[in-house]
Motif scaffolding. Structure first.
Motif, PDB file in Angstrom:
ATOM      1  N   PRO A 109       0.797  -1.233   0.000  1.00 30.70           N
ATOM      2  CA  PRO A 109       0.000   0.000   0.000  1.00 30.70           C
ATOM      3  C   PRO A 109       0.829   1.282   0.000  1.00 30.70           C
ATOM      4  O   PRO A 109       0.428   2.271  -0.620  1.00 30.70           O
ATOM      5  CB  PRO A 109      -0.846  -0.136   1.271  1.00 30.70           C
ATOM      6  N   TRP A 110       1.960   1.290   0.706  1.00 36.04           N
ATOM      7  CA  TRP A 110       2.745   2.528   0.735  1.00 36.04           C
ATOM      8  C   TRP A 110       3.231   2.915  -0.659  1.00 36.04           C
ATOM      9  O   TRP A 110       3.344   4.109  -0.969  1.00 36.04           O
ATOM     10  CB  TRP A 110       3.910   2.423   1.712  1.00 36.04           C
TER      11      TRP A 110
ATOM     12  N   THR B 243       0.194   4.206  -2.791  1.00 37.24           N
ATOM     13  CA  THR B 243      -0.240   5.504  -2.268  1.00 37.24           C
ATOM     14  C   THR B 243       0.701   6.610  -2.728  1.00 37.24           C
ATOM     15  O   THR B 243       0.271   7.697  -3.150  1.00 37.24           O
ATOM     16  CB  THR B 243      -0.307   5.466  -0.732  1.00 37.24           C
TER      17      THR B 243
END
Length: 683
Positions: free
Chosen positions: A99-100, A103
């Motif tokens: 996710p990082w 994002t």
């Protein structure tokens, strides 16, 4: 013309140098608390597991943030596995970005043909052509490879996972830029691409490379060669990513073999795996296969395993994933019947797999695949499923002598061609009902019914002169070089069998003018002015008792050597030829102008094969009930006899030592869904 693989298959020998067959699964210890890990190792040893694929979906665990790493847990797991005598096929963990990363860099997310972003929340949410994704992925690969380069458990690298399973076609700006670069390499000039794409049609002529786009949503039918080239490009883009990861691995660990798991099975057609293998992108072939229940599910399993062997040049390959029982992604997910776990596994071994692995080791308690079966089910080790898993482990140990052997070539080959699969099913064709894979499977199913061994091999990577009979169903895309090769094959005494919609276009999807079947017209001695596709539900009868569907052809015989083997008895082309054969020297070229299905082809094939002297090696009572596959090495032949059905089959005892199976009163007894293996001397 076999694939230039290095043959560095890592599972043919154990630590002591003895032969063995790899056995194991995807292992996901990060899904479980630490106290479960030691129990896993104990149960793996009990089941006979000697290899696992590790860290496949671990990127977020290995790199929790852009600037932090956590390898401690993986260090411990690697050490535990090594202490337990279990080798590791270690993944590069790049299959799904964390996710990082998405994002911070949403520009790595794929885009659909209609312009929608494919968002995180599942897996494989990355663009194969994204330079940002590539940089982060290769950074991860380098960290993993450097850390575990000298670990004694490491026996192979597992690049990514099922490349292209969910992201084969990306229509983003990154893809558009990479597509133009790919086209420049292929065509060099704008004149070249304008000719290849036939852009004089519908005012599509390009005057600048920047005008060219992927085939995004259009007002009508997109340019067909643009569509075909985009499919080729998309396969190549994934191959280039595979090569990029492989180059890092070879730089750091030149002696550790590299693979990635293909998905050779029905419904997966976006990746030209024969090209990937031939490119030298990997050291040995691996495959994932899942049975889709249906009338011909085991035919398809055999076909896919056979084709995987053909892609591997008949050298040993790795069955990376299949299921112990039910999967989770079909509309209705059926559990396997008793004996099917072993039979499915051993049929892959028969076709050359020297490693048998499942998804996954321990059935997940959470997540999208929690209802997907595993070696250790939710019920635990005290279960029928785990007992069957352990029994298979013992069976594979008994078959260790055949590890490293290759599939023995058959006399008959079925050619398989990704270009024809892609181009033959494009829009704006005579019918949208054509299914390339189904037609190829029809021929293979017919051969299975007759008890005749056949190889399924890539059309452009195979020397046809190696076979007495070459069957080329719907070989729609026919470059001149391939047409000449097939002509030489027939003139040299080979026997070619092809079908409707074959030989029609060149590699640019341009029609070979002068009448169909285009580039094969003279070889076949026939000419077709107009196709006769059939409406849904319509059929035609042939005078040999067969029934055709989906397609017919209005055939004129043009060669004096042509024999009409069957004519249409009903339909628009009554009394016209339906099946023809042209003899030339010792060879022949046969054309089948309608879809006969497996049953109709099983009635036709004996006539085609009799002239060549190709017959079944099985006793008559076993034909259609038992599949025969043969592996061999310098000393021995290994005969696999696979009971295809749910009834007991008794065979006259064949010569050779019984490695697996039951004999009684001079007969070999195959229980329902059973497999026997005999070893004969190679001399």
């Amino acid at each position: 013309m076999t694939a230039p693989l290095t043959s560095r298959f890592p599972y043919a020998k154990g630590p002591d140098g003895s032969r063995r067959i790899g056995y194991g699964a995807d292992y996901n210890p990060e899904q479980w608390p630490r106290e479960v890990w030691e129990e896993d190792i104990r149960l793996m040893r009990e089941a006979g597991v000697n290899v696992v694929s590790l860290a496949i979906f671990s990127w977020a665990r290995l790199q929790p943030t852009a600037d932090s790493w956590d390898f401690g847990w993986l260090d411990e797991v690697m050490d535990l596995l090594h202490a337990g005598g279990i080798g590791v096929d270690l993944a590069t963990a790049t299959a799904s970005p964390p996710p990082w990363l998405t994002t911070a860099h949403p520009e790595i997310l794929p885009v659909t043909a209609t312009g929608e972003t494919v968002w995180p929340g599942a897996r494989q949410h990355w663009r194969p052509t994204s330079p940002v994704f590539r940089a982060h992925a290769l950074r991860l690969v380098r960290e993993v490879a450097t850390r575990y380069a000298g670990h004694p458990a490491l026996i192979a690298w597992h690049v990514n996972n099922e490349l292209g399973c969910h992201n084969v076609y990306d229509y983003s700006d990154d893809a558009a830029h990479a597509f133009r670069t790919w086209l420049r390499r292929r065509y060099t000039t704008l004149d070249g691409i304008n000719h290849a794409w036939g852009t004089a049609f519908w005012s599509q002529r390009y005057s600048d490379w920047g005008q060219i786009l992927p085939p995004r949503l259009a007002a009508s039918h997109p340019n067909p060669t643009q569509q075909l080239d985009f499919k080729r490009f998309s396969s190549d883009a994934l191959k280039e990513h595979l090569i990029a990861e492989r180059e890092v691995l070879r730089e750091i660990t030149p002696d550790v073999p590299v693979t990635t798991n293909f998905m050779v099975m029905s419904g997966t057609k976006g990746m030209d795996y024969a090209d990937w293998a031939a490119s030298g992108a990997l050291d040995f072939v691996s495959n994932d296969h899942y049975v889709v229940p249906g009338a011909r599910d085991r035919d398809e399993l055999s076909f896919s395993a056979n084709l995987t062997s053909g892609i591997a040049g008949h050298r040993p390959w790795f069955l990376m994933e299949h299921s112990t029982s039910a999967v989770n992604w079909q509309p209705v997910n059926l559990a396997k019947n008793e004996g099917e776990l072993a039979r499915d596994s051993l049929l892959h071994v028969a076709h050359g797999a020297d490693a048998v692995c499942f998804f996954q080791w321990r059935q997940s308690a959470a997540g999208a695949e929690k209802y997907h079966s595993a070696m250790v089910p939710h019920a635990g080790a005290d279960s029928e499923l785990f007992r069957a898993v352990s029994e298979l482990g013992c069976t594979l140990q008994a078959l260790a002598p055949l590890a490293g052997s290759e599939r023995e070539p058959a006399r008959v080959a079925v050619l398989f061609d990704w270009d024809s699969w892609w181009a033959g099913e494009l829009d704006s064709h005579p019918t949208s009902r054509l299914e390339y894979h189904r037609e190829a499977l029809d021929w293979y199913s017919a051969l299975l019914r007759l008890g005749i061994r056949a190889d399924v091999v890539p059309a452009h990577r195979t020397d046809p002169s190696s076979y007495d009979v070459v069957i080329a169903p719907v070989l729609h895309v026919m470059p001149q070089t391939l047409a000449k090769e097939l002509t030489r094959y027939v003139e040299g005494g080979g026997h070619l069998v092809t079908t409707y919609f074959s030989g029609v276009v060149d590699e640019n999807d341009h029609i070979w003018l002068g009448g169909y079947p285009g580039a094969l017209r003279e070889l076949l001695g026939i000419r077709i002015e107009e196709f006769g596709p059939l409406l849904d539900g319509d059929s035609v009868d042939l005078d040999n008792g067969a029934t055709g569907s989906m397609w017919t052809d209005r055939i004129d015989v043009t060669g004096p050597e042509v024999e009409v083997l069957a004519r249409y008895r009903t339909g628009a082309y009554v009394s016209r030829p339906a099946v023809t054969r042209r003899t030339t020297g010792r060879g022949s070229a046969t054309y089948v102008s309608t879809r006969l299905g497996a049953e109709g082809l099983a009635g036709l094939l004996p006539e085609l094969l009799a002239a060549v002297g190709v017959t079944s090696e099985l006793p008559e009572q076993a034909r259609g009930l038992v599949e025969l596959v043969v592996r061999h090495d310098a000393e021995s032949r290994y005969l696999f006899l696979v009971n295809r059905g749910d009834e007991c089959v008794v065979l006259p005892e064949l010569s050779g030592d019984v490695l697996l199976g039951q004999s009684s009163s001079g007969s070999l007894v195959l229980a329902p869904r059973d497999v026997a293996v005999l070893r004969q001397s190679a001399t």
